[in-house]
Design a protein around this motif. Structure first.
Motif, PDB file in Angstrom:
ATOM      1  N   LYS A 302       0.781  -1.243   0.000  1.00 23.56           N
ATOM      2  CA  LYS A 302       0.000   0.000   0.000  1.00 23.56           C
ATOM      3  C   LYS A 302       0.806   1.282   0.000  1.00 23.56           C
ATOM      4  N   LYS A 303       2.083   1.223   0.331  1.00 23.61           N
ATOM      5  CA  LYS A 303       2.825   2.479   0.533  1.00 23.61           C
ATOM      6  C   LYS A 303       3.916   2.729  -0.496  1.00 23.61           C
ATOM      7  N   LEU A 304       4.735   1.685  -0.749  1.00 21.35           N
ATOM      8  CA  LEU A 304       5.971   1.932  -1.490  1.00 21.35           C
ATOM      9  C   LEU A 304       5.809   1.759  -2.995  1.00 21.35           C
ATOM     10  N   ASN A 305       6.406   2.677  -3.729  1.00 21.80           N
ATOM     11  CA  ASN A 305       6.463   2.506  -5.178  1.00 21.80           C
ATOM     12  C   ASN A 305       7.554   1.494  -5.481  1.00 21.80           C
ATOM     13  N   ILE A 306       7.125   0.291  -5.854  1.00 18.25           N
ATOM     14  CA  ILE A 306       8.093  -0.779  -6.132  1.00 18.25           C
ATOM     15  C   ILE A 306       7.993  -1.201  -7.590  1.00 18.25           C
ATOM     16  N   PHE A 307       6.983  -0.661  -8.280  1.00 19.51           N
ATOM     17  CA  PHE A 307       6.569  -1.182  -9.580  1.00 19.51           C
ATOM     18  C   PHE A 307       7.539  -0.806 -10.694  1.00 19.51           C
ATOM     19  N   TYR A 308       7.890   0.480 -10.751  1.00 17.10           N
ATOM     20  CA  TYR A 308       8.705   0.979 -11.865  1.00 17.10           C
ATOM     21  C   TYR A 308       9.511   2.139 -11.289  1.00 17.10           C
ATOM     22  N   LEU A 309      10.655   1.785 -10.675  1.00 13.00           N
ATOM     23  CA  LEU A 309      11.399   2.770  -9.883  1.00 13.00           C
ATOM     24  C   LEU A 309      11.982   3.868 -10.764  1.00 13.00           C
ATOM     25  N   PRO A 310      11.948   5.118 -10.299  1.00 12.22           N
ATOM     26  CA  PRO A 310      12.620   6.187 -11.038  1.00 12.22           C
ATOM     27  C   PRO A 310      14.141   5.985 -10.990  1.00 12.22           C
ATOM     28  N   GLU A 311      14.823   6.561 -11.950  1.00  4.22           N
ATOM     29  CA  GLU A 311      16.290   6.410 -12.027  1.00  4.22           C
ATOM     30  C   GLU A 311      16.981   6.837 -10.745  1.00  4.22           C
ATOM     31  N   ARG A 312      16.443   7.930 -10.096  1.00  3.89           N
ATOM     32  CA  ARG A 312      17.123   8.435  -8.893  1.00  3.89           C
ATOM     33  C   ARG A 312      17.126   7.390  -7.775  1.00  3.89           C
ATOM     34  N   ILE A 325      25.265  -0.085 -11.400  1.00  2.00           N
ATOM     35  CA  ILE A 325      23.967  -0.371 -12.037  1.00  2.00           C
ATOM     36  C   ILE A 325      23.702   0.746 -13.040  1.00  2.00           C
ATOM     37  N   PRO A 326      23.410   0.404 -14.305  1.00  2.00           N
ATOM     38  CA  PRO A 326      23.186   1.469 -15.283  1.00  2.00           C
ATOM     39  C   PRO A 326      21.991   2.346 -14.908  1.00  2.00           C
ATOM     40  N   ALA A 327      22.027   3.627 -15.305  1.00  2.00           N
ATOM     41  CA  ALA A 327      20.918   4.551 -15.025  1.00  2.00           C
ATOM     42  C   ALA A 327      19.709   4.091 -15.840  1.00  2.00           C
ATOM     43  N   THR A 328      18.741   3.529 -15.155  1.00  2.00           N
ATOM     44  CA  THR A 328      17.573   3.005 -15.867  1.00  2.00           C
ATOM     45  C   THR A 328      16.367   2.953 -14.933  1.00  2.00           C
ATOM     46  N   ARG A 329      15.188   2.733 -15.495  1.00  2.00           N
ATOM     47  CA  ARG A 329      14.003   2.504 -14.682  1.00  2.00           C
ATOM     48  C   ARG A 329      13.725   1.009 -14.681  1.00  2.00           C
ATOM     49  N   ILE A 330      13.391   0.485 -13.541  1.00  2.00           N
ATOM     50  CA  ILE A 330      13.208  -0.966 -13.403  1.00  2.00           C
ATOM     51  C   ILE A 330      12.353  -1.212 -12.154  1.00  2.00           C
ATOM     52  N   GLY A 331      11.668  -2.364 -12.107  1.00  2.00           N
ATOM     53  CA  GLY A 331      10.875  -2.701 -10.928  1.00  2.00           C
ATOM     54  C   GLY A 331      11.780  -3.197  -9.798  1.00  2.00           C
ATOM     55  N   LEU A 332      11.324  -3.069  -8.533  1.00  2.00           N
ATOM     56  CA  LEU A 332      12.153  -3.492  -7.395  1.00  2.00           C
ATOM     57  C   LEU A 332      12.452  -4.995  -7.456  1.00  2.00           C
ATOM     58  N   LEU A 333      11.456  -5.764  -7.900  1.00  2.00           N
ATOM     59  CA  LEU A 333      11.641  -7.216  -7.945  1.00  2.00           C
ATOM     60  C   LEU A 333      12.799  -7.582  -8.879  1.00  2.00           C
ATOM     61  N   GLU A 334      12.792  -6.994 -10.081  1.00  2.00           N
ATOM     62  CA  GLU A 334      13.864  -7.271 -11.047  1.00  2.00           C
ATOM     63  C   GLU A 334      15.207  -6.793 -10.484  1.00  2.00           C
ATOM     64  N   LEU A 335      15.172  -5.612  -9.854  1.00  2.00           N
ATOM     65  CA  LEU A 335      16.401  -5.035  -9.307  1.00  2.00           C
ATOM     66  C   LEU A 335      17.011  -5.979  -8.265  1.00  2.00           C
ATOM     67  N   LEU A 336      16.137  -6.498  -7.370  1.00  2.00           N
ATOM     68  CA  LEU A 336      16.633  -7.392  -6.317  1.00  2.00           C
ATOM     69  C   LEU A 336      17.148  -8.705  -6.902  1.00  2.00           C
ATOM     70  N   ARG A 337      16.501  -9.114  -8.014  1.00  2.00           N
ATOM     71  CA  ARG A 337      16.924 -10.384  -8.625  1.00  2.00           C
ATOM     72  C   ARG A 337      18.276 -10.234  -9.317  1.00  2.00           C
ATOM     73  N   ILE A 338      18.422  -9.111 -10.058  1.00  2.00           N
ATOM     74  CA  ILE A 338      19.651  -8.941 -10.852  1.00  2.00           C
ATOM     75  C   ILE A 338      20.813  -8.451  -9.990  1.00  2.00           C
ATOM     76  N   TYR A 339      20.503  -7.547  -9.055  1.00  2.00           N
ATOM     77  CA  TYR A 339      21.561  -6.981  -8.203  1.00  2.00           C
ATOM     78  C   TYR A 339      21.192  -7.224  -6.742  1.00  2.00           C
ATOM     79  N   PRO A 340      21.357  -8.463  -6.256  1.00  2.00           N
ATOM     80  CA  PRO A 340      20.872  -8.779  -4.899  1.00  2.00           C
ATOM     81  C   PRO A 340      21.569  -7.947  -3.825  1.00  2.00           C
TER      82      PRO A 340
END
Ligand SMILES: Cc1cc2nc3c(=O)[nH]c(=O)nc-3n(C[C@H](O)[C@H](O)[C@H](O)COP(=O)(O)OP(=O)(O)OC[C@H]3O[C@@H](n4cnc5c(N)ncnc54)[C@H](O)[C@@H]3O)c2cc1C
Ligand SMILES: Cc1cc2nc3c(=O)[nH]c(=O)nc-3n(C[C@H](O)[C@H](O)[C@H](O)COP(=O)(O)O)c2cc1C
Length: 571
Positions: A302-312, A325-340
């Motif tokens: 309900k609170k956190l934007n995890i879906f499509y994170l801004p580059e910042r 990590i390259p400057a890109t937009r990505i979901g938190l799930l993918e981010l945690l999977r690729i860069y644990p």
């Protein structure tokens, strides 16, 4: 001190006055005092009432939906009542060459998009971000409108405030940032401005503010608890679109046709649960986020934007986990999977860099008079392709899936720039796709009011058979005479694409005649390219059927805007 007799008269007057009357009275007394009324005769004690010492104040505003304009106009009225010469200018009309000459400038500006200035303020915003000039004479104040639900609260106002100082301006008063219930903050802030102006910025000599109107504390924006009454897919089988008509029931809802509904969507469990698993936490484990304590499940849902994170945010994550990590937009799930996370990273630190879910707005498609106790919206499920996979937008997907009887929190986003004219005035509405939403509200409202003004609608979508939104209702309104003219454009029903602007041009002579006779033109739906094409076509119509040059057509359209007869609600 007043005698008991006079005090009683004042108290009676206050008790029977409206807020507007008290504001007027406040200004009236301040004006009288500024002109010297009630000043003691020679030898008597001096009055301590504020007195304007400034020549001119420029109040500029940058707005998208009219709130900042309203605030700026109210400030100017109040300034004038206090004998201060105030000029109000929209930032898109403001002459940038005047800036170095300004002595007193108040900027009222909202924040749009992801922390950006409104389109009308972009030129000014970019200009003050260029160096190479100084504003040494300037004393300024910034009143920033925003919404605390957005991650970058009042960012445009903050930027303007910081930049004016960088250029050499002196702050007359600190920036006031406010949420969508800005009215009482505006009153308090402007009283302080008047007080500063009356002492000409010399706070040591500042007299106490004249405050007849008790200051109210901001109560935060009003959140309604609604229940889903209906959620139907309006497109037929075979359509490329998924447009939902959603009816929400709620007590004591206050809105006007033209307003939007704001909603903060929830993240889907299909994304939340794998994140909880990857992080190896219990869903009930408690975390603190921005002074609130919540379970991991509620926080992620309900609170956190995890879906499509801004580059910042991605870049802050890269610093925390110490990875490239390259400057890109990505979901938190993918981010945690690729860069644990590495073993040293604290979970609370990761939560700390995440931003809240931003609200989304939907033009209201109901009328408070015709649909009492309800508010309706028209939602297109946003579907797009990413790496050969279909994805959906967070909020439109969330809303599309709400079942009847489920509950939803929402708020009303006022749009003072998109209001119906008087009942006897004609209106022309151009609303393809979900752009139909406010016009269903307008028509229902005018129907229930028995308004005598004529109504003309241009609607369009891809196919007549599958995508004619609200077809039955519109046809009923044609039959009952509420809708005087209905022109539709189904772009993909023939070889050549046909859009609403083509239908406008086809009926250009009549459309021009309606405008000349006082009709208002409304456009709602996609900003680009629809509203741009519609405006180009409007120019062509004015040129062709008004027999005007390009310059004269531009002037004609500008005049329509000045008279609030050409209004847009585009996104
Ligand atoms: C004043 C106003 C009135 C509006 N009225 C209406 C209305 O009446 N009806 C209506 O349907 N809409 C309306 N909108 C638009 C609405 O507010 C939303 O913007 C829209 O529903 C999309 O939001 P979403 O959360 O579904 O999509 P989001 O999740 O915000 O996605 C938006 C876009 O971001 C990109 N994106 C998102 N996630 C990913 C990802 N994982 N990978 C790659 N790209 C991604 C895609 O391009 C996507 O289209 C209005 C907007 C405004 C400002
Ligand atoms: C699409 C959209 C994006 C917004 N983004 C922000 C934002 O990033 N930060 C913020 O503080 N407010 C944001 N807001 C809230 C507006 O600033 C707020 O509603 C304000 O009252 C609008 O004032 P205006 O009518 O003068 O434009 C956003 C509003 C909309 C519609």
């Amino acid at each position: 001190m007043l005698s008991p007799f006079k005090l009683k008269i004042v108290q009676d007057l206050i008790a029977t006055s409206t807020k507007e009357e008290l504001i007027w009275l406040n200004g009236y007394l301040a004006g009288l005092l500024a002109q010297g009324a009630g000043e003691p005769a020679a030898g008597q004690q001096q009055s301590v009432a504020p007195k304007a010492n400034v020549g001119k104040v420029t109040i500029v505003y940058g707005t998208e939906t009219g709130n900042s304009k309203k605030v700026a106009t109210d400030f100017a009225l109040k300034a004038k009542k206090n004998s201060i010469n105030a000029k109000v200018v929209s930032l898109d009309q403001y002459r940038l060459t005047d800036l170095p000459k300004e002595e007193y400038l108040l900027a009222v500006i909202s924040t749009q998009g992801e922390g950006e200035p409104p389109a009308s303020a972009k030129r000014f915003y970019d200009h003050i971000h260029q160096n190479g000039f100084q504003l040494d004479k300037l004393k300024f104040g910034v009143f920033a409108l925003g919404d605390t639900s957005y991650p970058l609260f009042c960012k445009a106002g903050e930027d303007v405030d910081a930049q004016l100082e960088k250029l050499g301006g002196k702050r007359l008063i600190d920036i006031q940032k406010c949420d969508v219930d800005y009215e009482s903050d505006a009153e308090t802030w402007f009283d302080k401005v008047l007080n500063k102006l009356s002492s000409n910025g010399n706070s040591a000599a500042a007299p106490p503010p004249l405050q007849l109107v008790p200051q109210k504390k901001s109560t935060g924006k009003k959140i309604y608890n609604g229940t889903i009454l209906t959620n139907i897919l309006m497109n037929d089988r075979g359509s490329n679109k998924e447009t939902h008509h959603i009816e929400i029931g709620a007590d004591d809802i206050e809105y006007l046709p033209g307003d939007s509904l704001g909603v903060i969507p929830e993240n889907p469990l299909t994304v939340v649960e794998p994140i909880i698993e990857l992080l190896g936490i219990d869903r009930e484990q408690r975390f603190t986020y921005r002074n609130e304590e919540l379970s991991a499940l509620d926080l992620l849902k309900k609170k956190l934007n995890i879906f499509y994170l801004p580059e910042r945010v991605v870049s802050k994550y890269a610093s925390l986990v110490k990875q490239d990590i390259p400057a890109t937009r990505i979901g938190l799930l993918e981010l945690l999977r690729i860069y644990p996370l590495n073993s040293g990273t604290r979970l609370q630190d990761i939560i700390g860099i995440l931003e809240p879910i931003a609200p989304r707005l939907y033009s209201i498609s109901s009328s408070p008079d015709a649909h009492s106790g309800e508010v309706h919206i028209t939602v297109a499920r946003d579907k797009f392709h990413v790496n050969e996979e279909w994805k959906c937008g967070l909020c439109s997907d969330f809303l599309s899936q709400l079942s009847v009887d489920s509950t939803i929190e929402f708020y009303i986003h006022k749009n003072n720039q998109f209001r119906l004219p008087a009942d006897d005035k004609d209106i022309i509405m151009v609303g393809p796709g979900t752009g139909i939403a406010p016009f269903r509200s307008f028509l229902a409202h005018r129907d229930s009011a028995g308004a005598s003004g004529r109504n003309w609608l241009f609607f369009g979508d891809q196919h007549f058979v599958t995508d004619f939104l609200y077809q039955t209702e519109l046809q009923n309104w044609v039959e009952t005479g509420v809708l005087n003219k209905l022109n539709v454009a189904f772009s993909r029903d023939q070889k050549e694409k046909v859009y609403v602007q083509h239908k406008m041009l086809k009926h250009g002579k009549e459309l021009y005649d309606w405008l000349v006779n006082g009709a208002s033109l409304y456009v709602c739906g996609a900003k680009d390219p629809m509203s741009v094409d519609v405006e180009d076509t409007l120019m062509q119509i004015v040129q062709k059927f008004g027999n005007k040059t390009i310059e004269e057509s531009v002037q004609f359209v500008e005049q329509l805007k000045d008279e609030s007869r050409y209004l847009k609600d585009v996104y």
